[in-house]
Write a protein that holds these residues in place. Structure first.
Motif, PDB file in Angstrom:
ATOM      1  N   SER A  12      55.175  50.588  42.102  1.00 30.03           N
ATOM      2  CA  SER A  12      54.567  51.862  42.493  1.00 30.03           C
ATOM      3  C   SER A  12      53.467  52.268  41.519  1.00 30.03           C
ATOM      4  N   ASP A  55      46.971  49.990  44.406  1.00 32.65           N
ATOM      5  CA  ASP A  55      47.668  49.948  45.699  1.00 32.65           C
ATOM      6  C   ASP A  55      46.965  48.992  46.664  1.00 32.65           C
ATOM      7  N   HIS A  87      55.654  48.939  49.258  1.00 32.54           N
ATOM      8  CA  HIS A  87      55.056  50.197  48.800  1.00 32.54           C
ATOM      9  C   HIS A  87      55.835  51.405  49.334  1.00 32.54           C
ATOM     10  N   THR A 103      47.600  50.182  50.535  1.00 30.37           N
ATOM     11  CA  THR A 103      48.116  48.811  50.528  1.00 30.37           C
ATOM     12  C   THR A 103      47.728  48.098  51.818  1.00 30.37           C
TER      13      THR A 103
END
Length: 193
Positions: A12, A55, A87, A103
């Motif tokens: 994360s 991300d 994610h 993502t």
């Protein structure tokens, strides 16, 4: 590759960046969503851009590596979805993650620069007009399969799979948008949603 993509997605960026910048935990502050938009509200542009970059990277790297290995389009879609699921439900952070938009964008970007530019332009234009990050994400997700079909139709199905996941993940945002209670990007102080 699916397992590796999920594990990469499980890192994360928002939580890690907030710890490095000594910002509040994005899971408990602001909107409660550990993503770039909430980090923008909590800490400003630089931490948010860092979150956005990492991300996107965790979606792009597994998908592009799989592409270089010659994996078929539908399997690429599954690998991209695995990164997004990592994610959304991160193994390393109690399965409480973000929406997966950056993502997914990262996973779609290796298809081609034209697609990446179309998606970024659609998101930026949508957020500038509406001031809703979630609304921009939904509009971009709906547009992504059309752009893909137009630019490189081999990847329309995997992109549609990713877009469906992102839209499903935004179901609560859709309800708030319809009710007029969804926070705008410019809203600084939010109660946890």
């Amino acid at each position: 590759m699916i397992l590796l993509a999920y594990l990469a997605g499980s890192i994360s960026s928002a939580i890690v960046v907030c710890k490095i910048w000594r910002l509040p935990d994005p899971r408990t502050q602001g909107s409660g969503n550990p993503g770039a938009t909430n980090v923008l509200r909590l800490g400003g542009a630089l931490p948010a851009i860092t979150v956005l970059f990492f991300d996107m990277l965790k979606g792009a790297v597994p998908t592009y590596c799989a592409y270089l290995m010659g994996i078929d389009a539908v399997s690429l879609g599954l690998i991209a979805i695995a990164a997004c699921l990592g994610h959304i439900y991160p193994l390393f952070f109690g399965f409480k993650g973000g929406k997966g938009v950056a993502t997914a964008l990262g996973a779609m970007a290796p298809i081609g620069g034209g697609l990446a530019l179309c998606l970024i332009a659609t998101w930026l234009l949508s957020v500038l007009i509406t001031r809703y990050s979630s609304g921009a994400a939904i509009i971009t997700s709906l547009s992504a399969p059309l752009f893909t079909w137009w630019l490189d139709d081999r990847f329309t199905i995997p992109v549609a799979m990713l877009s469906t996941l992102i839209i499903i993940r935004h179901k609560d945002n859709i309800k708030r948008l319809l009710a007029g209670t969804e926070p705008k990007v410019t809203d600084k102080k939010l109660n946890k949603k």
